[in-house]
Scaffold this motif. Structure first.
Motif, PDB file in Angstrom:
ATOM      1  N   VAL A  48       0.555  -0.669   0.160  1.00 41.27           N
ATOM      2  CA  VAL A  48      -0.160  -0.168  -0.489  1.00 41.27           C
ATOM      3  C   VAL A  48       0.672   1.288   0.177  1.00 41.27           C
ATOM      4  O   VAL A  48       0.216   2.255  -1.387  1.00 41.27           O
ATOM      5  N   ALA A  49       1.481   1.394   0.759  1.00 39.23           N
ATOM      6  CA  ALA A  49       2.999   2.264   1.136  1.00 39.23           C
ATOM      7  C   ALA A  49       3.873   2.322   1.816  1.00 39.23           C
ATOM      8  O   ALA A  49       3.586   1.548   2.689  1.00 39.23           O
ATOM      9  N   THR A  58       8.170   9.227   0.177  1.00 37.38           N
ATOM     10  CA  THR A  58       7.473   7.723   0.728  1.00 37.38           C
ATOM     11  C   THR A  58       7.266   7.367  -1.118  1.00 37.38           C
ATOM     12  O   THR A  58       7.325   7.849  -2.133  1.00 37.38           O
ATOM     13  N   ASP A  59       6.049   5.901  -0.904  1.00 39.88           N
ATOM     14  CA  ASP A  59       5.901   5.739  -1.883  1.00 39.88           C
ATOM     15  C   ASP A  59       4.652   4.308  -2.119  1.00 39.88           C
ATOM     16  O   ASP A  59       4.411   4.698  -1.025  1.00 39.88           O
ATOM     17  N   TYR A  60       3.873   5.240  -2.626  1.00 38.28           N
ATOM     18  CA  TYR A  60       2.431   4.523  -2.926  1.00 38.28           C
ATOM     19  C   TYR A  60       1.978   3.608  -4.110  1.00 38.28           C
ATOM     20  O   TYR A  60       2.536   4.194  -5.326  1.00 38.28           O
ATOM     21  N   VAL A  64      -3.708   3.792  -4.431  1.00 39.49           N
ATOM     22  CA  VAL A  64      -3.898   4.533  -2.814  1.00 39.49           C
ATOM     23  C   VAL A  64      -3.520   5.885  -3.408  1.00 39.49           C
ATOM     24  O   VAL A  64      -3.950   6.485  -2.116  1.00 39.49           O
ATOM     25  N   LYS A  65      -3.178   6.349  -4.203  1.00 40.62           N
ATOM     26  CA  LYS A  65      -1.992   7.506  -4.550  1.00 40.62           C
ATOM     27  C   LYS A  65      -2.592   8.709  -4.684  1.00 40.62           C
ATOM     28  O   LYS A  65      -4.263   8.721  -5.713  1.00 40.62           O
ATOM     29  N   PHE A  68      -4.543   8.371  -0.240  1.00 37.43           N
ATOM     30  CA  PHE A  68      -3.353   7.816   1.570  1.00 37.43           C
ATOM     31  C   PHE A  68      -2.529   8.746   1.615  1.00 37.43           C
ATOM     32  O   PHE A  68      -1.653   8.780   0.421  1.00 37.43           O
ATOM     33  N   SER A  69      -1.984   8.983   2.999  1.00 33.02           N
ATOM     34  CA  SER A  69      -1.229   9.341   3.394  1.00 33.02           C
ATOM     35  C   SER A  69      -0.300   8.673   4.123  1.00 33.02           C
ATOM     36  O   SER A  69      -0.912   8.390   5.749  1.00 33.02           O
ATOM     37  N   ILE A  70       1.062   8.131   4.363  1.00 30.63           N
ATOM     38  CA  ILE A  70       1.578   7.455   5.095  1.00 30.63           C
ATOM     39  C   ILE A  70       2.708   8.504   6.097  1.00 30.63           C
ATOM     40  O   ILE A  70       3.299   9.336   5.523  1.00 30.63           O
ATOM     41  N   LEU A  81      -1.278   5.801   8.898  1.00 28.27           N
ATOM     42  CA  LEU A  81      -1.681   5.774   7.304  1.00 28.27           C
ATOM     43  C   LEU A  81      -3.009   6.654   7.099  1.00 28.27           C
ATOM     44  O   LEU A  81      -3.928   5.719   8.107  1.00 28.27           O
TER      45      LEU A  81
END
Length: 115
Positions: A48-49, A58-60, A64-65, A68-70, A81
């Motif tokens: 997911v991330a 960060t990478d997604y 979900v890009k 979502f934010s990690i 998340l």
């Protein structure tokens, strides 16, 4: 041994938001890239991330890009998340782990998105 405890899941409606948390034990945490993964019924677990130890990179997954934010708090040994604009296809058990993931998984937290 590293212990991973995920929390924050629940039943929400499409378009809602949730923030998941993962508490991690282990001295290596502050130097490890961490990731979130998910597994829907009948599917393989998928990425997911991820976030580097400094939080600077960060990478997604494409699915979900932008939604979502990690993030992470190394002082609290916790990775988060933040999930916005949830869709029914986001329904899954969500797990955190180091990235690339090892074989030691937590119990996960269930996220169910109703339409």
């Amino acid at each position: 041994q590293v212990q991973l405890v995920e929390s924050g899941g629940g039943l929400v409606q499409a378009g809602d938001s949730l923030t998941l948390s993962c508490a991690i034990s282990g001295r290596f945490f502050s130097t490890a890239t961490m990731g979130w993964f998910r597994q829907a019924p009948g599917n393989e677990r998928e990425f997911v991330a991820r976030i580097t130890w400094s939080g600077g990179d960060t990478d997604y997954a494409g699915s979900v890009k932008g939604r979502f934010s990690i993030s992470r708090d190394n002082a609290k040994n916790t990775v988060y998340l933040n999930m916005n604009s949830l869709k029914p296809e986001d329904t899954a058990v969500y797990y955190c782990n180091v990235y690339p993931p090892g074989n030691n998984w937590g119990q996960g937290t269930q996220v169910t998105v109703s339409s």
